[in-house]
Design an enzyme around this catalytic site. Structure first.
Site, PDB file in Angstrom:
ATOM      1  N   SER A  12      -2.827  -4.266   9.217  1.00  0.00           N
ATOM      2  CA  SER A  12      -3.304  -4.746   7.912  1.00  0.00           C
ATOM      3  C   SER A  12      -3.627  -6.233   8.009  1.00  0.00           C
ATOM      4  O   SER A  12      -2.747  -7.044   8.348  1.00  0.00           O
ATOM      5  CB  SER A  12      -2.223  -4.550   6.849  1.00  0.00           C
ATOM      6  N   HIS A  37      -7.020  -2.102   8.673  1.00  0.00           N
ATOM      7  CA  HIS A  37      -6.615  -1.804   7.288  1.00  0.00           C
ATOM      8  C   HIS A  37      -6.854  -3.041   6.429  1.00  0.00           C
ATOM      9  O   HIS A  37      -6.341  -4.132   6.730  1.00  0.00           O
ATOM     10  CB  HIS A  37      -5.134  -1.414   7.269  1.00  0.00           C
ATOM     11  N   ASP A  39      -6.581  -4.680   2.805  1.00  0.00           N
ATOM     12  CA  ASP A  39      -5.834  -4.561   1.531  1.00  0.00           C
ATOM     13  C   ASP A  39      -6.502  -5.358   0.425  1.00  0.00           C
ATOM     14  O   ASP A  39      -6.422  -6.584   0.386  1.00  0.00           O
ATOM     15  CB  ASP A  39      -4.400  -5.079   1.730  1.00  0.00           C
ATOM     16  N   MET A  41      -6.635  -6.395  -3.418  1.00  0.00           N
ATOM     17  CA  MET A  41      -5.691  -6.486  -4.537  1.00  0.00           C
ATOM     18  C   MET A  41      -6.324  -7.288  -5.677  1.00  0.00           C
ATOM     19  O   MET A  41      -6.969  -8.299  -5.429  1.00  0.00           O
ATOM     20  CB  MET A  41      -4.398  -7.179  -4.085  1.00  0.00           C
ATOM     21  N   HIS A  70      -8.105  -0.209   1.452  1.00  0.00           N
ATOM     22  CA  HIS A  70      -7.044   0.244   0.538  1.00  0.00           C
ATOM     23  C   HIS A  70      -7.218  -0.517  -0.773  1.00  0.00           C
ATOM     24  O   HIS A  70      -6.909  -1.715  -0.836  1.00  0.00           O
ATOM     25  CB  HIS A  70      -5.678  -0.051   1.187  1.00  0.00           C
ATOM     26  N   MET A  72      -6.080  -1.579  -4.126  1.00  0.00           N
ATOM     27  CA  MET A  72      -4.961  -1.720  -5.052  1.00  0.00           C
ATOM     28  C   MET A  72      -5.501  -2.421  -6.290  1.00  0.00           C
ATOM     29  O   MET A  72      -5.205  -3.596  -6.566  1.00  0.00           O
ATOM     30  CB  MET A  72      -3.799  -2.490  -4.394  1.00  0.00           C
ATOM     31  N   MET A 141       2.714   5.037   0.316  1.00  0.00           N
ATOM     32  CA  MET A 141       3.258   3.684   0.269  1.00  0.00           C
ATOM     33  C   MET A 141       4.759   3.739   0.532  1.00  0.00           C
ATOM     34  O   MET A 141       5.488   4.476  -0.166  1.00  0.00           O
ATOM     35  CB  MET A 141       3.010   3.041  -1.089  1.00  0.00           C
ATOM     36  N   ASP A 177       2.130   3.270   4.868  1.00  0.00           N
ATOM     37  CA  ASP A 177       1.723   1.893   4.585  1.00  0.00           C
ATOM     38  C   ASP A 177       2.884   1.082   4.005  1.00  0.00           C
ATOM     39  O   ASP A 177       3.235   1.218   2.844  1.00  0.00           O
ATOM     40  CB  ASP A 177       0.556   1.914   3.581  1.00  0.00           C
TER      41      ASP A 177
HETATM   42  C1  DX5 Z   1       1.053  -3.732   0.718  1.00  0.00           C
HETATM   43  C2  DX5 Z   1      -0.098  -3.320   1.627  1.00  0.00           C
HETATM   44  C3  DX5 Z   1       0.369  -3.024   3.030  1.00  0.00           C
HETATM   45  C4  DX5 Z   1       1.002  -4.237   3.696  1.00  0.00           C
HETATM   46  C5  DX5 Z   1       1.740  -3.813   4.928  1.00  0.00           C
HETATM   47  O1  DX5 Z   1       0.643  -3.651  -0.625  1.00  0.00           O
HETATM   48  O2  DX5 Z   1      -0.741  -2.170   1.135  1.00  0.00           O
HETATM   49  O3  DX5 Z   1      -0.750  -2.582   3.802  1.00  0.00           O
HETATM   50  O4  DX5 Z   1       0.016  -5.165   4.029  1.00  0.00           O
HETATM   51  O5  DX5 Z   1       2.397  -4.953   5.397  1.00  0.00           O
HETATM   52  P1  DX5 Z   1       3.753  -4.793   6.242  1.00  0.00           P
HETATM   53  O6  DX5 Z   1       3.377  -3.950   7.446  1.00  0.00           O
HETATM   54  O7  DX5 Z   1       4.128  -6.209   6.627  1.00  0.00           O
HETATM   55  O8  DX5 Z   1       4.750  -4.114   5.374  1.00  0.00           O
HETATM   56 ZN    ZN Z   2      -2.349  -1.268   2.435  1.00  0.00          ZN
END
Ligand code: DX5
Ligand code: ZN
Length: 230
Positions: A12, A37, A39, A41, A70, A72, A141, A177
């Site tokens: 990620s 990946h 992320d 947000m 992903h 969010m 998750m 994840d």
């Molecule tokens: C959290 C993200 C994950 C996160 C994983 O909301 O969706 O992808 O970046 O990070 P680690 O591997 O450090 O838990």
């Molecule tokens: Zn993620």
């Protein structure tokens, strides 16, 4: 994207250097990751803000493997085309992000992307059953979304076992994840997962000047998951 259930590692970039995404992506791909990946947000669905479609478009030329986006965010539907046009290979939306997840998944596939369904730690799998023919991936998750570096939530192991049974031989990836390390990934591989997102466990200790650390971190997670895979 031919389907196979071999173990895949998806670093990620939430844990990467935000000022250097291109070089960071080239480094993790040179060091053997399978997917990247991404992320996204919005500060509304989750209590953090990262970036949007423009950033995805900017990093797309540096991604030679798979851009696993992903989302969010809530709402999702108004932004699907923008992320698809930015070059996403997979777009995952949260079941919890709105009342019409079936339509959202239809729209993701309609935009030419693989469709992923992301579910939070508190969400059961009863809502997944009637979506199985709409998805190519389910993202479980194992932390509450919003931040990297959190602790793995062990109660999700049983959820993955049940999901694996529900999916049967359908071509659907089970992606984990959050909190994935060489210690936690085997627990989920044994339960039936095949894709492992890892942010802090891949990027910590390394840099674009020390990419071999990324490679060693990726290899350690992969080896541990493969040793435990069903
Ligand atoms: C959290 C993200 C994950 C996160 C994983 O909301 O969706 O992808 O970046 O990070 P680690 O591997 O450090 O838990
Ligand atoms: Zn993620």
């Amino acid at each position: 994207m031919p389907f196979d259930r071999s173990i895949k590692i998806a670093p990620s970039i939430l844990s990467a250097d935000f000022a250097n995404f291109g070089a960071e992506i080239r480094a993790i791909e040179d060091q053997g990751c399978d997917w990247v990946h991404v992320d996204v947000m919005d500060g509304h669905f989750v209590p953090n803000i990262t970036f949007g479609p423009q950033m995805c478009r900017a990093i797309r030329p540096h991604v030679k493997t798979v851009m696993d986006v992903h989302l969010m965010i809530a709402p999702v539907d108004p932004y699907i085309d923008a992320f698809a046009d930015a070059g996403a290979d997979i777009i995952s939306a949260h079941l919890e992000a709105g009342p019409h997840i079936h339509r959202t998944l239809q729209a993701i596939r309609g935009a030419g992307c693989k469709a992923g369904l992301a579910i939070n730690p508190g969400t059961g799998i009863e809502d997944v059953e009637y979506l199985l023919d709409m998805i190519d991936l389910i993202c479980v998750m194992t932390v509450n979304p919003g931040f990297g570096g959190q602790k793995f939530i062990h109660s999700q192991i049983d959820k993955v076992r049940k999901l694996r049974a529900l999916i049967g031989d359908r071509p659907i990836h089970i992606e984990i994840d959050g909190g994935m390390t060489p210690q936690t990934a085997p627990l989920m591989a044994a339960a039936g997962a095949d894709v492992f997102v890892a942010g802090s466990a891949v990027f910590s200790g390394g840099s674009v000047d020390k990419p071999a650390v990324y490679g060693a971190n990726i290899a350690a997670i992969r080896a541990a998951a493969q040793a435990a895979a069903r």
